[in-house]
Design an enzyme around this catalytic site. Structure first.
Site, PDB file in Angstrom:
ATOM      1  N   TYR A  78      -2.358  -0.059   9.882  1.00  0.00           N
ATOM      2  CA  TYR A  78      -2.256  -1.019   8.501  1.00  0.00           C
ATOM      3  C   TYR A  78      -1.267  -0.538   7.851  1.00  0.00           C
ATOM      4  O   TYR A  78      -0.775  -1.489   7.178  1.00  0.00           O
ATOM      5  CB  TYR A  78      -3.415  -0.314   7.558  1.00  0.00           C
ATOM      6  CG  TYR A  78      -3.393  -0.064   6.795  1.00  0.00           C
ATOM      7  CD1 TYR A  78      -3.831  -1.452   5.769  1.00  0.00           C
ATOM      8  CD2 TYR A  78      -3.640   0.805   5.454  1.00  0.00           C
ATOM      9  CE1 TYR A  78      -4.164  -2.496   4.621  1.00  0.00           C
ATOM     10  CE2 TYR A  78      -3.359   0.144   3.921  1.00  0.00           C
ATOM     11  CZ  TYR A  78      -3.713  -0.472   3.785  1.00  0.00           C
ATOM     12  OH  TYR A  78      -3.895  -1.516   2.288  1.00  0.00           O
TER      13      TYR A  78
ATOM     14  N   SER B 248       1.219  -1.340   0.724  1.00  0.00           N
ATOM     15  CA  SER B 248       0.431   0.361   0.030  1.00  0.00           C
ATOM     16  C   SER B 248       0.626   1.286   0.016  1.00  0.00           C
ATOM     17  O   SER B 248       1.567   1.169   0.315  1.00  0.00           O
ATOM     18  CB  SER B 248      -0.369   0.305   1.438  1.00  0.00           C
ATOM     19  OG  SER B 248      -1.401   1.475   1.949  1.00  0.00           O
TER      20      SER B 248
END
Length: 337
Positions: A159, A134
Site C-alpha cells: 500500500y 498516506s
C-alpha cells in the site's frame, strides 16, 4: 483560488473522506460530480448510505456515477463532455493489511487509476488536482515527527509503495505538463461515517458487543489520530490554493506546480489511551487480546504539519477526547444500539 461555483470531480465519493469532502464542497455551493466503484472491500451498504445522505441534502448539486477509474475507457465514457474545473482524487484501494492478501487490487486502483486521473487532469486542463497520499510512505522511519522532507524510500507495505509511486508520477506530470497538483499524506483519519476496517470502528464494535479486541504490539503503538472535520478543512484549504508554476530556474530545473504536505493532528496518542476513551464513551470495559506487531505496520506516526499551516492556515482543533465520543454517538445511532 477557484471560483465559488466551480464544479469539482471527487473520486471515492462514497468513501469516508470523499463523502465528507463532497458534503463540504456542496455546503459552500459548489456542484460535485462524484465517482466511485462501490467495491465490496467493506460493506457497500455503508457507502450507499453516505451517497443517499448527500443526495437527500444537496439534490441537484450532486451528480454520481458508478465506475472504476482504473479503466480509462470507463472513465472517459462515463464523464463524456461533462465539465469540471478541479479534481479531488481520494479514491483508492485502502488498507495496509489487505495489501498482503490482494496486491492486484492496489496495482489496479492506486497505480493504473492514479495515472488515469493524471491523464484526465491533463486532457481537461483542470485548474488543480488534490490527491490522497498516506503517512504509510514513511515506512519504518524512527525520526519523529515525520516531515515531508524525510526519506520515504523504505516502505514496509505494498500500500505504501503505491502511494509513494503516486507522488512520483504526480511530480513527473507537474514537470512535463505543468498541471497544478497537491498531494496530502493523511494520518489516521477517524470520525462519524468512518471505515469499518479501521481500529476506531473495530474497537467500538467489539467493546459494545462484549467481544475481545486485538491489540497489536501489546499496545505499544502511537497514532496521530485526526478528526474528519479537521481533515476536510485542510483538503478544501489546499484545493483553494493551487501551487504556483512561477517558472523560476533553480538547480535541477524550473519550479514545478506540485506541492506535498502532511495532514494530521500533530499530536500522537497512545493506543491504550484511545481504548480508555472508547471504554468511557461506550460505558463498558474492553477485553484485550494482546498480540505482536502485524506485518506491514509501524509502531508510531506523528505529522509535522508546519508547511501546511504556513501555506494554508491549517490548524486542527479537535482533540481525541472530543472526537471519540462524537464517533461513538454516531456509531450507536447508525447501528441503532
Amino acid at each position: 483560488m477557484l471560483q465559488n461555483d466551480s464544479t469539482v470531480l471527487v473520486t471515492g465519493a462514497a468513501g469516508f473522506i470523499g463523502a465528507a469532502v463532497s458534503e463540504a464542497l456542496m455546503a459552500r455551493g459548489q456542484p460535485v460530480i462524484g465517482i466511485d466503484s462501490m467495491n465490496d472491500y467493506y460493506q457497500v451498504s455503508l457507502k450507499q448510505a453516505r451517497l443517499d445522505r448527500l443526495a437527500a441534502r444537496f439534490g441537484n448539486l450532486f451528480h454520481f456515477r458508478k465506475l472504476d477509474f482504473s479503466s480509462m475507457e470507463a472513465l472517459s465514457d462515463a464523464l463524456g463532455e461533462t465539465g469540471f474545473e478541479a479534481i479531488v482524487h481520494l479514491g483508492a484501494q485502502a488498507g495496509v493489511r489487505y495489501s498482503l492478501e490482494n496486491p492486484q487490487a492496489y496495482v489496479s486502483a492506486n497505480l493504473a487509476g492514479h495515472v488515469n486521473m493524471l491523464e484526465l487532469a491533463r486532457a481537461r486542463g483542470v485548474a488543480h488536482m488534490v490527491y490522497a497520499s498516506s503517512s504509510s510512505v514513511y515506512g519504518g522511519n524512527t525520526k519523529l515527527p515525520f516531515a515531508v522532507e524525510d526519506r520515504a524510500d523504505h516502505p514496509v507495505s505494498l500500500y505504501a509503495v503505491t502511494k509513494k509511486a503516486d507522488e512520483l508520477m504526480s511530480e513527473t506530470y507537474a514537470h512535463l505538463f505543468r498541471i497544478p497538483l497537491t498531494g496530502l499524506r493523511f494520518f489516521t483519519v477517524y470520525g462519524p461515517w468512518g471505515r469499518p476496517d479501521m481500529a476506531m470502528w473495530k474497537f467500538a464494535e467489539r467493546i459494545l458487543s462484549g467481544r475481545p479486541i486485538d491489540v497489536y504490539n501489546h499496545g505499544e503503538m502511537q497514532r496521530d489520530f485526526t478528526y474528519i472535520d479537521d481533515i476536510v478543512g485542510g483538503v478544501l484549504a489546499c484545493l483553494d490554493r493551487p501551487p504556483l508554476d512561477n517558472g523560476e530556474e533553480k538547480a535541477g530545473g524550473s519550479v514545478k506546480p506540485h506541492a506535498l504536505y502532511n495532514i494530521g493532528n500533530n499530536k500522537p496518542e497512545q493506543l491504550m489511551h484511545l481504548i480508555e476513551l472508547l471504554e468511557q464513551a461506550c460505558g463498558r470495559k474492553a477485553q484485550l487480546n494482546l498480540l505482536p506487531m502485524q506485518p506491514g505496520d509501524v509502531p508510531a506516526t506523528y505529522a509535522d504539519i508546519a508547511a501546511l499551516t504556513r501555506d494554508t492556515g491549517y490548524a486542527p482543533s479537535t482533540s481525541l477526547d472530543v472526537g471519540v465520543p462524537r464517533f461513538v454517538e454516531w456509531f450507536r445511532t447508525y447501528h441503532s444500539m
